[in-house]
Design a protein around this motif. Structure first.
Motif, PDB file in Angstrom:
ATOM      1  N   ILE A 101       0.879  -1.179   0.000  1.00 61.74           N
ATOM      2  CA  ILE A 101       0.000   0.000   0.000  1.00 61.74           C
ATOM      3  C   ILE A 101       0.909   1.219   0.000  1.00 61.74           C
ATOM      4  CG2 ILE A 101      -1.854   1.213   1.219  1.00 61.74           C
ATOM      5  CD1 ILE A 101      -2.592  -1.464   2.536  1.00 61.74           C
ATOM      6  N   ILE A 102       0.997   1.914  -1.143  1.00 61.82           N
ATOM      7  CA  ILE A 102       2.033   2.942  -1.289  1.00 61.82           C
ATOM      8  C   ILE A 102       1.428   4.353  -1.432  1.00 61.82           C
ATOM      9  CG2 ILE A 102       3.751   1.366  -2.216  1.00 61.82           C
ATOM     10  CD1 ILE A 102       3.053   2.368  -5.027  1.00 61.82           C
ATOM     11  N   ASP A 103       2.023   5.259  -0.709  1.00 64.98           N
ATOM     12  CA  ASP A 103       1.628   6.665  -0.703  1.00 64.98           C
ATOM     13  C   ASP A 103       2.269   7.365  -1.911  1.00 64.98           C
ATOM     14  OD1 ASP A 103       1.302   9.360  -0.209  1.00 64.98           O
ATOM     15  OD2 ASP A 103       2.210   9.335   1.794  1.00 64.98           O
ATOM     16  N   SER A 104       1.432   7.966  -2.771  1.00 64.95           N
ATOM     17  CA  SER A 104       1.970   8.740  -3.900  1.00 64.95           C
ATOM     18  C   SER A 104       1.389  10.151  -3.896  1.00 64.95           C
ATOM     19  CB  SER A 104       1.678   8.039  -5.231  1.00 64.95           C
ATOM     20  OG  SER A 104       0.284   7.999  -5.476  1.00 64.95           O
ATOM     21  N   SER A 105       1.198  10.694  -2.685  1.00 64.17           N
ATOM     22  CA  SER A 105       0.651  12.050  -2.551  1.00 64.17           C
ATOM     23  C   SER A 105       1.654  13.084  -3.057  1.00 64.17           C
ATOM     24  CB  SER A 105       0.292  12.322  -1.089  1.00 64.17           C
ATOM     25  OG  SER A 105       1.426  12.151  -0.264  1.00 64.17           O
ATOM     26  N   ARG A 106       1.230  14.329  -3.065  1.00 70.97           N
ATOM     27  CA  ARG A 106       2.043  15.393  -3.652  1.00 70.97           C
ATOM     28  C   ARG A 106       3.399  15.548  -2.957  1.00 70.97           C
ATOM     29  NH1 ARG A 106      -1.625  19.125  -3.767  1.00 70.97           N
ATOM     30  NH2 ARG A 106      -2.231  18.776  -5.930  1.00 70.97           N
ATOM     31  N   SER A 107       3.474  15.185  -1.669  1.00 70.37           N
ATOM     32  CA  SER A 107       4.736  15.334  -0.937  1.00 70.37           C
ATOM     33  C   SER A 107       5.810  14.362  -1.429  1.00 70.37           C
ATOM     34  CB  SER A 107       4.502  15.112   0.562  1.00 70.37           C
ATOM     35  OG  SER A 107       4.014  13.799   0.803  1.00 70.37           O
ATOM     36  N   VAL A 108       5.384  13.320  -2.139  1.00 70.83           N
ATOM     37  CA  VAL A 108       6.342  12.353  -2.691  1.00 70.83           C
ATOM     38  C   VAL A 108       6.738  12.818  -4.087  1.00 70.83           C
ATOM     39  CG1 VAL A 108       6.792   9.940  -3.238  1.00 70.83           C
ATOM     40  CG2 VAL A 108       5.177  10.522  -1.409  1.00 70.83           C
ATOM     41  N   ARG A 109       7.951  13.333  -4.207  1.00 73.31           N
ATOM     42  CA  ARG A 109       8.419  13.845  -5.503  1.00 73.31           C
ATOM     43  C   ARG A 109       8.594  12.694  -6.498  1.00 73.31           C
ATOM     44  NH1 ARG A 109      11.302  16.332  -1.404  1.00 73.31           N
ATOM     45  NH2 ARG A 109      10.906  18.572  -1.168  1.00 73.31           N
ATOM     46  N   PRO A 110       8.573  13.006  -7.795  1.00 69.87           N
ATOM     47  CA  PRO A 110       8.696  11.952  -8.819  1.00 69.87           C
ATOM     48  C   PRO A 110       9.914  11.055  -8.627  1.00 69.87           C
ATOM     49  CG  PRO A 110       8.025  14.004  -9.831  1.00 69.87           C
ATOM     50  CD  PRO A 110       8.299  14.322  -8.394  1.00 69.87           C
ATOM     51  N   GLY A 111      11.069  11.669  -8.348  1.00 76.44           N
ATOM     52  CA  GLY A 111      12.274  10.865  -8.136  1.00 76.44           C
ATOM     53  C   GLY A 111      12.159   9.980  -6.913  1.00 76.44           C
ATOM     54  N   GLU A 112      11.472  10.477  -5.881  1.00 73.95           N
ATOM     55  CA  GLU A 112      11.284   9.692  -4.658  1.00 73.95           C
ATOM     56  C   GLU A 112      10.332   8.529  -4.905  1.00 73.95           C
ATOM     57  OE1 GLU A 112      11.954  13.269  -1.377  1.00 73.95           O
ATOM     58  OE2 GLU A 112       9.944  12.861  -2.156  1.00 73.95           O
ATOM     59  N   PHE A 113       9.307   8.780  -5.718  1.00 74.79           N
ATOM     60  CA  PHE A 113       8.361   7.702  -6.032  1.00 74.79           C
ATOM     61  C   PHE A 113       9.062   6.584  -6.806  1.00 74.79           C
ATOM     62  CE2 PHE A 113       4.671   5.810  -8.291  1.00 74.79           C
ATOM     63  CZ  PHE A 113       3.942   5.451  -7.167  1.00 74.79           C
ATOM     64  N   GLU A 114      10.024   6.955  -7.652  1.00 78.36           N
ATOM     65  CA  GLU A 114      10.805   5.934  -8.360  1.00 78.36           C
ATOM     66  C   GLU A 114      11.586   5.080  -7.373  1.00 78.36           C
ATOM     67  OE1 GLU A 114      10.755   5.115 -11.635  1.00 78.36           O
ATOM     68  OE2 GLU A 114       9.064   6.535 -11.647  1.00 78.36           O
ATOM     69  N   LYS A 115      12.076   5.696  -6.290  1.00 74.58           N
ATOM     70  CA  LYS A 115      12.786   4.945  -5.249  1.00 74.58           C
ATOM     71  C   LYS A 115      11.853   3.944  -4.579  1.00 74.58           C
ATOM     72  CE  LYS A 115      16.962   6.880  -5.175  1.00 74.58           C
ATOM     73  NZ  LYS A 115      18.208   6.092  -5.344  1.00 74.58           N
ATOM     74  N   VAL A 116      10.599   4.348  -4.352  1.00 72.71           N
ATOM     75  CA  VAL A 116       9.617   3.441  -3.761  1.00 72.71           C
ATOM     76  C   VAL A 116       9.411   2.229  -4.673  1.00 72.71           C
ATOM     77  CG1 VAL A 116       7.213   3.161  -3.029  1.00 72.71           C
ATOM     78  CG2 VAL A 116       8.440   5.270  -2.500  1.00 72.71           C
ATOM     79  N   LYS A 117       9.304   2.475  -5.968  1.00 79.19           N
ATOM     80  CA  LYS A 117       9.104   1.385  -6.925  1.00 79.19           C
ATOM     81  C   LYS A 117      10.314   0.437  -6.950  1.00 79.19           C
ATOM     82  CE  LYS A 117       7.508   3.016 -10.884  1.00 79.19           C
ATOM     83  NZ  LYS A 117       7.210   3.982 -11.970  1.00 79.19           N
ATOM     84  N   ILE A 118      11.514   1.011  -6.799  1.00 75.12           N
ATOM     85  CA  ILE A 118      12.716   0.166  -6.726  1.00 75.12           C
ATOM     86  C   ILE A 118      12.676  -0.703  -5.473  1.00 75.12           C
ATOM     87  CG2 ILE A 118      15.224   0.199  -6.418  1.00 75.12           C
ATOM     88  CD1 ILE A 118      15.258   2.731  -8.191  1.00 75.12           C
ATOM     89  N   PHE A 119      12.240  -0.109  -4.360  1.00 75.31           N
ATOM     90  CA  PHE A 119      12.109  -0.847  -3.097  1.00 75.31           C
ATOM     91  C   PHE A 119      11.139  -2.017  -3.269  1.00 75.31           C
ATOM     92  CE2 PHE A 119       9.481  -1.159   0.868  1.00 75.31           C
ATOM     93  CZ  PHE A 119      10.402  -1.846   1.637  1.00 75.31           C
ATOM     94  N   LEU A 120      10.007  -1.770  -3.904  1.00 68.68           N
ATOM     95  CA  LEU A 120       9.024  -2.835  -4.135  1.00 68.68           C
ATOM     96  C   LEU A 120       9.611  -3.936  -5.014  1.00 68.68           C
ATOM     97  CD1 LEU A 120       7.045  -0.852  -2.823  1.00 68.68           C
ATOM     98  CD2 LEU A 120       5.445  -1.310  -4.692  1.00 68.68           C
ATOM     99  N   ALA A 121      10.287  -3.538  -6.082  1.00 70.36           N
ATOM    100  CA  ALA A 121      10.884  -4.529  -6.987  1.00 70.36           C
ATOM    101  C   ALA A 121      11.955  -5.347  -6.268  1.00 70.36           C
ATOM    102  CB  ALA A 121      11.479  -3.827  -8.206  1.00 70.36           C
ATOM    103  N   ASP A 122      12.764  -4.685  -5.423  1.00 63.65           N
ATOM    104  CA  ASP A 122      13.789  -5.400  -4.658  1.00 63.65           C
ATOM    105  C   ASP A 122      13.150  -6.403  -3.699  1.00 63.65           C
ATOM    106  OD1 ASP A 122      15.772  -4.031  -5.955  1.00 63.65           O
ATOM    107  OD2 ASP A 122      16.192  -2.634  -4.303  1.00 63.65           O
TER     108      ASP A 122
ATOM    109  N   ALA B 197      -0.752  11.919  -6.724  1.00 59.02           N
ATOM    110  CA  ALA B 197      -0.670  13.303  -6.212  1.00 59.02           C
ATOM    111  C   ALA B 197      -1.801  13.599  -5.224  1.00 59.02           C
ATOM    112  CB  ALA B 197      -0.670  14.307  -7.357  1.00 59.02           C
ATOM    113  N   ALA B 198      -1.886  14.873  -4.811  1.00 65.33           N
ATOM    114  CA  ALA B 198      -2.913  15.366  -3.868  1.00 65.33           C
ATOM    115  C   ALA B 198      -2.742  14.779  -2.474  1.00 65.33           C
ATOM    116  CB  ALA B 198      -4.297  15.131  -4.425  1.00 65.33           C
ATOM    117  N   GLY B 199      -3.847  14.440  -1.771  1.00 66.06           N
ATOM    118  CA  GLY B 199      -3.852  14.158  -0.332  1.00 66.06           C
ATOM    119  C   GLY B 199      -3.284  12.817   0.087  1.00 66.06           C
ATOM    120  N   THR B 200      -3.510  12.496   1.409  1.00 72.66           N
ATOM    121  CA  THR B 200      -2.944  11.282   1.993  1.00 72.66           C
ATOM    122  C   THR B 200      -4.038  10.536   2.745  1.00 72.66           C
ATOM    123  OG1 THR B 200      -0.865  12.493   2.286  1.00 72.66           O
ATOM    124  CG2 THR B 200      -1.043  10.370   3.403  1.00 72.66           C
ATOM    125  N   MET B 201      -4.860   9.795   2.030  1.00 80.52           N
ATOM    126  CA  MET B 201      -5.979   9.071   2.626  1.00 80.52           C
ATOM    127  C   MET B 201      -5.559   7.628   2.934  1.00 80.52           C
ATOM    128  SD  MET B 201      -8.078  11.517   2.769  1.00 80.52           S
ATOM    129  CE  MET B 201      -9.668  10.786   3.152  1.00 80.52           C
TER     130      MET B 201
END
Length: 296
Positions: A68-89, A138-142
């Motif tokens: 369950i991954i947070d992709s709200s506005r506070s997560v920058r594009p480069g940071e979201f790519e890091k999350v995807k790498i973490f999931l793949a790892d 993007a947007a909020g954190t529900m």
């Protein structure tokens, strides 16, 4: 001089005890290659866990795993790519397959989107390709809404989760960098009550109290935190270790225990007799030296 000799004899007695413990009684010329710590630890049954056994147990433990991954506005594009790498790892560390671990991803911000279900991708390559295609919302954190959607829609048999009779562990790993904008305590408790084990991974500005409200107990095994997305991949081994942790208890045969006790008693008696003989010889030698020194 006599006081010094007496102290020397006293110290030598302890040295001889330790030396005797290092000899094989069946073959006194053979010194056992054991440290003191090894002899001490072998005195009682103990828990053991070899790395090889850990890997094997991890591969043989199937999971229904939902990220369950947070992709709200506070997560920058480069940071979201890091999350995807973490999931793949993480996927790479698991044994993935129809009868092994199945993986799903729930993506959320102010809305919630199930990127793919447990039944959709049953190979590592397919899962990683699907992860690579995920885009931030993007947007909020529900966060609470995302947990509920995962519980109601991702962890169902219709979506690919195995029935309870299969006894497959259901695991949710939440990755977030913010404070939830909705309530998470009640929905998390409801999810845990259905048998879902929740891990909470916080990054940067993540609210620690919220992470604790979401995660399963014990919290020290289910709550993780890193300061930036740049180092989130370092959590891969830690999370995997917790997911795959298997404690192996040594179950001893009572007959073997009786034989061991008999052997220990026999060994103790033999060592005591041997110590007496050796110590007596040392004392005689010391007395001879003392007499010689007295005549000088």
């Amino acid at each position: 001089m006599k006081s010094f000799i007496g102290s020397l004899v006293y110290c030598l007695s302890f040295l001889l005890v330790d030396l005797c413990e290092s000899y094989d009684l069946n073959n006194p010329s053979h010194i056992l290659s054991q440290t003191y710590a090894q002899r001490r630890n072998h005195a009682l049954p103990h828990r053991t866990l070899s790395p090889a056994a850990t890997d094997s147990q991890c591969r043989s433990r199937p999971l229904d795993l939902v990220f369950i991954i947070d992709s709200s506005r506070s997560v920058r594009p480069g940071e979201f790519e890091k999350v995807k790498i973490f999931l793949a790892d993480m996927v790479d560390t698991l044994d993935v397959g129809p009868d092994a671990t199945r993986v799903a991803v729930v993506n959320y911000a102010s809305t919630v989107k199930i990127e793919f279900l447990l039944k959709n991708h049953l190979t590592k390559d397919s899962i990683k390709q699907a992860i690579n295609r995920i885009e931030p919302l993007a947007a909020g954190t529900m966060t609470g809404m995302a947990i509920k959607k995962a519980m109601d829609e991702a962890f169902t048999e219709k979506s690919g989760a195995r029935p309870k009779s299969k006894n497959i562990s259901k695991v949710a790993i939440i990755v977030t960098d913010g404070r939830p904008q909705d309530q998470v305590e009640e929905v998390s408790a409801a999810a845990r009550a259905t048998g879902i084990e929740i891990y909470a991974v916080g990054v940067d500005r993540a609210d620690m109290q919220s992470l604790k409200l979401m995660a399963s107990n014990p919290l020290e095994d289910h709550v993780f935190y890193v300061e930036t997305y740049g180092v989130i991949e370092k959590l891969t081994s830690k999370v995997r270790e917790t997911l795959c942790e298997v404690k192996v208890e040594i179950v001893q045969d009572p007959c073997m225990c009786e034989a061991r006790l008999a052997f220990q008693r026999q060994t103790q008696t033999s060592l005591q007799d041997l110590n007496v003989i050796i110590l007596a010889a040392v004392i005689r030698k010391v007395e001879q030296m003392e007499n010689m020194l007295g005549r000088v």
